[in-house]
Design an enzyme around this catalytic site. Structure first.
Site, PDB file in Angstrom:
ATOM      1  N   TYR A 148       0.832  -1.208   0.000  1.00  0.00           N
ATOM      2  CA  TYR A 148       0.000   0.000   0.000  1.00  0.00           C
ATOM      3  C   TYR A 148       0.867   1.260   0.000  1.00  0.00           C
ATOM      4  CZ  TYR A 148      -3.728   3.236   1.407  1.00  0.00           C
ATOM      5  OH  TYR A 148      -4.621   4.281   1.469  1.00  0.00           O
ATOM      6  N   LYS A 152       1.263   3.605  -3.250  1.00  0.00           N
ATOM      7  CA  LYS A 152       0.809   4.999  -3.292  1.00  0.00           C
ATOM      8  C   LYS A 152       1.974   5.948  -3.585  1.00  0.00           C
ATOM      9  CE  LYS A 152      -3.692   4.963  -2.286  1.00  0.00           C
ATOM     10  NZ  LYS A 152      -4.742   5.620  -3.070  1.00  0.00           N
ATOM     11  N   VAL A 191     -11.383   2.792  14.536  1.00  0.00           N
ATOM     12  CA  VAL A 191     -12.653   3.420  14.933  1.00  0.00           C
ATOM     13  C   VAL A 191     -13.812   2.425  14.760  1.00  0.00           C
ATOM     14  CG1 VAL A 191     -14.312   5.250  14.422  1.00  0.00           C
ATOM     15  CG2 VAL A 191     -11.877   5.778  14.476  1.00  0.00           C
TER      16      VAL A 191
HETATM   17  N1  UDP Z   1      -5.660  -0.567  16.351  1.00  0.00           N
HETATM   18  C1  UDP Z   1      -6.016  -1.064  17.612  1.00  0.00           C
HETATM   19  N2  UDP Z   1      -7.093  -1.889  17.686  1.00  0.00           N
HETATM   20  C2  UDP Z   1      -7.845  -2.250  16.601  1.00  0.00           C
HETATM   21  C3  UDP Z   1      -7.468  -1.731  15.323  1.00  0.00           C
HETATM   22  C4  UDP Z   1      -6.369  -0.902  15.239  1.00  0.00           C
HETATM   23  O1  UDP Z   1      -5.386  -0.767  18.626  1.00  0.00           O
HETATM   24  O2  UDP Z   1      -8.817  -2.996  16.776  1.00  0.00           O
HETATM   25  C5  UDP Z   1      -4.520   0.359  16.263  1.00  0.00           C
HETATM   26  C6  UDP Z   1      -3.500   0.009  15.185  1.00  0.00           C
HETATM   27  O3  UDP Z   1      -2.500  -0.842  15.702  1.00  0.00           O
HETATM   28  C7  UDP Z   1      -2.968   1.385  14.818  1.00  0.00           C
HETATM   29  C8  UDP Z   1      -4.148   2.316  15.039  1.00  0.00           C
HETATM   30  O4  UDP Z   1      -5.049   1.617  15.877  1.00  0.00           O
HETATM   31  O5  UDP Z   1      -1.923   1.758  15.696  1.00  0.00           O
HETATM   32  C9  UDP Z   1      -4.851   2.715  13.749  1.00  0.00           C
HETATM   33  O6  UDP Z   1      -5.110   1.538  13.019  1.00  0.00           O
HETATM   34  P1  UDP Z   1      -5.961   1.565  11.676  1.00  0.00           P
HETATM   35  O7  UDP Z   1      -5.902   0.174  11.104  1.00  0.00           O
HETATM   36  O8  UDP Z   1      -7.306   2.133  11.952  1.00  0.00           O
HETATM   37  O9  UDP Z   1      -5.234   2.599  10.734  1.00  0.00           O
HETATM   38  P2  UDP Z   1      -3.707   2.822  10.300  1.00  0.00           P
HETATM   39  O10 UDP Z   1      -2.784   1.934  11.122  1.00  0.00           O
HETATM   40  O11 UDP Z   1      -3.674   2.495   8.861  1.00  0.00           O
HETATM   41  O12 UDP Z   1      -3.483   4.242  10.619  1.00  0.00           O
END
Ligand code: UDP
Length: 315
Positions: A148, A152, A191
């Site tokens: 990803y 990008k 979220v």
């Molecule tokens: N995360 C978490 N619990 C969950 C899903 C994600 O603690 O159930 C954490 C994940 O490890 C990351 C952050 O939340 O540090 C954001 O994760 P997400 O997958 O939403 O987005 P990205 O990592 O792509 O910013």
């Protein structure tokens, strides 16, 4: 009969962000062509738009060429959540790279303006905080997020080379974490995971100790940013960060969700995924100066609306 303001193509138009964008463009008077292969999106997101005679939907995978006549292209198509983009990583890179080549080719032939939704992931696990657009990033090129992130980054390269080599009117924005109604309930994003678990009185799944940070932008704010970017003059190419600079730890997010839902499920802890960025916060100085844009919806308010959405769809 009203004359449309223009013809807009939205790739990934049935996704979370795409569907909100299609809706906004229709409201603004555009003819909208929504293109999607439904890999990580759902037709439910656009069902309410189907009666609009200015709305058209096409099942199409952007890794194949597309021949249509349009004035503006919003190129969003790409699985964006880690569980979706890691399911078929080769296809993710193909979508980012071949998809961009095809859409840039379309823009070249039609003379359309073309906007790429790039990502804060181009900064990887950033060594500069908050992230400004001139930071080149800290990306592991062979890790599980690389399909990803590097996809990008290559897409951005293609956009800027088409601009320099063929004079295309390009717009590149880097989206930071975005949330709101129509997020996929099972896309694994923090979220949606937290809200869905909370509404089922299941424990919130915190990865690591929850001390990593993210900055969450409400969908309506983001859409405003995309529209403002497309409206800029041909000299504005970006890249421009679009995100909410409010920075929260994942533990703080969990607390907010618990407070707003009244869940009794508590929290459970899981290992931090590999290459999970430790901190992330956009510097939006450039967006403010160039677009006059900044987010207006605080996390607590956006979260209330998002919880409301999940409450009504999951019940
Ligand atoms: N995360 C978490 N619990 C969950 C899903 C994600 O603690 O159930 C954490 C994940 O490890 C990351 C952050 O939340 O540090 C954001 O994760 P997400 O997958 O939403 O987005 P990205 O990592 O792509 O910013």
């Amino acid at each position: 009969m009203t004359i449309a303001k223009g013809r807009a193509l939205v790739t990934g138009g049935s996704g979370f962000i795409g569907s909100h964008l299609c809706e906004r463009l229709l409201n603004d008077g555009y003819d909208v062509l929504c293109v999607d292969n439904y890999y990580s999106s759902t037709k439910d997101n656009i069902a309410h738009l189907l009666d609009n005679p200015r709305f058209e939907v096409m099942r199409h995978d952007v890794t194949f060429p597309l021949y249509v006549e349009v004035d503006e292209i919003y190129h969003l198509a790409c699985p964006a959540s880690p569980i979706h983009y890691q399911r078929d990583p080769v296809q993710t890179t193909k979508t980012a790279v071949h998809g961009s080549i095809n859409m840039l080719g379309l823009a070249k032939r039609t003379g359309a303006k073309i906007l790429l939704t790039s990502t804060s992931e181009v900064y990887g696990d950033p060594l500069v905080h908050p992230q400004t657009e001139d930071y080149w990033g800290n990306v592991n090129p062979i890790g599980p997020r690389a399909c990803y992130d590097e996809g990008k980054r290559a897409a951005e390269t293609l956009f800027f080379d088409y601009n320099r080599q063929h004079n295309l009117k390009i717009k590149v924005v880097r989206l930071f974490n975005t949330y709101g109604p129509r997020m996929h309930p099972y896309d694994g994003r923090v979220v949606s995971n937290f809200v869905v678990s909370a509404l089922n009185n299941q424990p919130l799944t915190v990865y690591g100790e929850g001390q990593q940070t993210r900055s969450f932008c409400y969908i309506d704010d983001l859409i405003e940013g995309l529209i403002s970017m497309m409206a800029t003059g041909d000299d504005v190419t970006g890249p421009i960060n679009l995100g909410n600079p409010g920075e929260f730890t994942i533990a703080q997010l969990a607390e907010l969700v618990i407070e707003q839902t009244g869940t009794t499920g508590g929290v459970s802890y899981f290992p931090l995924p590999q290459d999970d960025p430790v901190r992330r916060q956009p510097d939006i100085t450039r967006a403010k100066a160039t677009l006059g844009w900044e987010p207006t919806v605080p996390l607590a308010e956006g979260l209330t609306r998002t919880i409301e959405f999940f409450r009504s769809t999951l019940s």
